[in-house]
Design an enzyme around this catalytic site. Structure first.
Site, mmCIF file in Angstrom:
data_model
loop_
_atom_site.group_PDB
_atom_site.id
_atom_site.type_symbol
_atom_site.label_atom_id
_atom_site.label_comp_id
_atom_site.label_asym_id
_atom_site.label_seq_id
_atom_site.Cartn_x
_atom_site.Cartn_y
_atom_site.Cartn_z
ATOM 1 N N TYR A 130 -1.810 -0.943 10.583
ATOM 2 C CA TYR A 130 -2.275 -1.421 9.131
ATOM 3 C C TYR A 130 -0.963 -0.964 8.209
ATOM 4 C CZ TYR A 130 -4.070 -1.292 4.934
ATOM 5 O OH TYR A 130 -4.109 -1.807 2.952
ATOM 6 N N SER B 245 0.569 -0.882 -0.417
ATOM 7 C CA SER B 245 -0.303 0.097 -0.059
ATOM 8 C C SER B 245 1.186 0.946 0.107
ATOM 9 C CB SER B 245 -0.867 0.143 1.268
ATOM 10 O OG SER B 245 -1.732 1.339 1.313
#
Length: 256
Positions: free
Chosen positions: A156, A143
C-alpha cells in the site's frame, strides 16, 4: 459563487467514503457528476443522494484496473455530458497487513493493480480527453502512506508513493497545456478502509477511534467531507496556481 459551476466532474471509487463525499461536494458546488465504482448498488445510492438534492449525476460501473473499463468510463462521461473538466481518481484498496517478508505476491499485485495501475489508466484517459477540451484539473488520492512509511503496509505504501510520483510527472508534462494535477494525502479518515485496517491491527480489541484518534496531533481522525472540501477546491479555478503538489490533509500526522 459555486466553485465548479457548470463543470463536468468524474469521481472513481464513489460508492462510499471519500469518493461519495467528493461526488456530493462536486454536485453541491455546481458540477454535473459521473459517479464510478465496481460497487454498483453503492454507486447508484450515491447518485440518488445527489439527485435527491435536485442535482445532476449518472453512474458508470468500472474496474479501474481494466483499460477497457476506463476507456468506456471516459466515453460514457462524454456521451452523458459532452466533456470532462475535473476528475478525482479515488478508487483504492488497502489489502492485507503483514511484514514485507510475509507479503504475498497476490496481495502486492492486487493493491498495485488498483491503486497504481488504476490511477495511471485513469490519468492517461482523462488527460487525453482534457487535451481535447484544452484544459482541466485532476486530483489523485494518495495517502500519508505516500509521504512516510507504515510497517505492515509495504504494498500500500509503495502504491501511494508511486501515485504521488505520477502526480508530479503529469503536472510537469501537461501544465503548459492547461491541465493541473495534484494529489491529496489523507491521514486517518472515518471510512470502511480505516475500519478494516484497525480490525486487522488489533483483532477487534480496539475500536477504530480508540486506535487512530491518538495518532493525530489534532486529537481525532478526519471525515470524508473534510477531504472532499480540499479535492473540489483543488479542481476549481480558485486553485489555479496549484499543480504538482502532494497535499496532506491529516490533522498534523506527518508534522510529527
Amino acid at each position: 459563487m459555486a466553485m465548479v459551476l457548470g463543470k463536468v466532474a468524474l469521481v472513481t471509487g464513489a460508492a462510499a467514503g471519500i469518493g461519495r463525499a467528493t461526488a456530493q461536494k462536486f454536485a453541491e458546488e455546481g458540477a454535473k457528476v459521473v459517479v464510478s465504482d465496481i460497487d454498483q448498488p453503492g454507486g447508484e445510492e450515491t447518485v440518488s443522494l445527489i439527485k435527491n438534492h435536485g442535482r445532476d449525476a449518472v453512474f458508470v460501473r468500472a474496474d479501474v484496473s481494466r483499460p477497457e473499463d476506463v476507456e468506456r468510463l471516459i466515453d460514457e462521461t462524454v456521451r452523458s455530458y459532452g466533456r470532462l473538466d475535473c476528475a478525482c481518481n479515488n478508487a483504492g484498496i488497502e489489502g492485507k497487513i503483514a511484514p514485507l517478508a510475509d507479503q504475498t505476491t497476490e496481495n502486492f499485485d492486487a493493491i498495485l493493480g488498483v491503486n497504481l495501475r488504476g490511477t495511471f489508466l485513469c490519468l492517461r484517459a482523462e488527460i487525453r480527453q482534457m487535451l481535447r477540451n484544452r484544459g482541466g484539473a485532476i486530483v489523485n488520492l494518495a495517502s500519508v502512506a505516500g509521504l512516510v512509511g507504515f510497517p505492515g503496509l509495504s504494498p500500500y505504501t509503495a502504491s501511494k508513493h508511486a501515485v504521488n510520483g505520477l502526480t508530479k510527472n503529469a503536472a510537469l508534462e501537461y501544465g503548459k497545456l492547461g491541465i493541473r494535477v495534484n494529489s491529496v494525502c489523507p491521514g486517518g479518515i472515518d471510512t470502511r478502509m480505516l475500519d478494516s485496517l484497525a480490525e486487522q491491527s488489533t483483532g477487534g480489541a480496539q475500536s477504530t477511534r480508540e486506535m487512530m484518534d491518538p495518532l493525530h496531533p489534532i486529537g481525532r481522525i478526519g471525515t470524508p467531507e473534510e477531504v472532499a472540501e480540499l479535492i473540489v477546491w483543488l479542481c476549481s479555478d480558485r486553485a489555479g496556481f496549484m499543480s504538482g503538489a502532494n497535499v496532506p490533509v491529516d490533522g498534523g500526522f506527518v508534522a510529527q
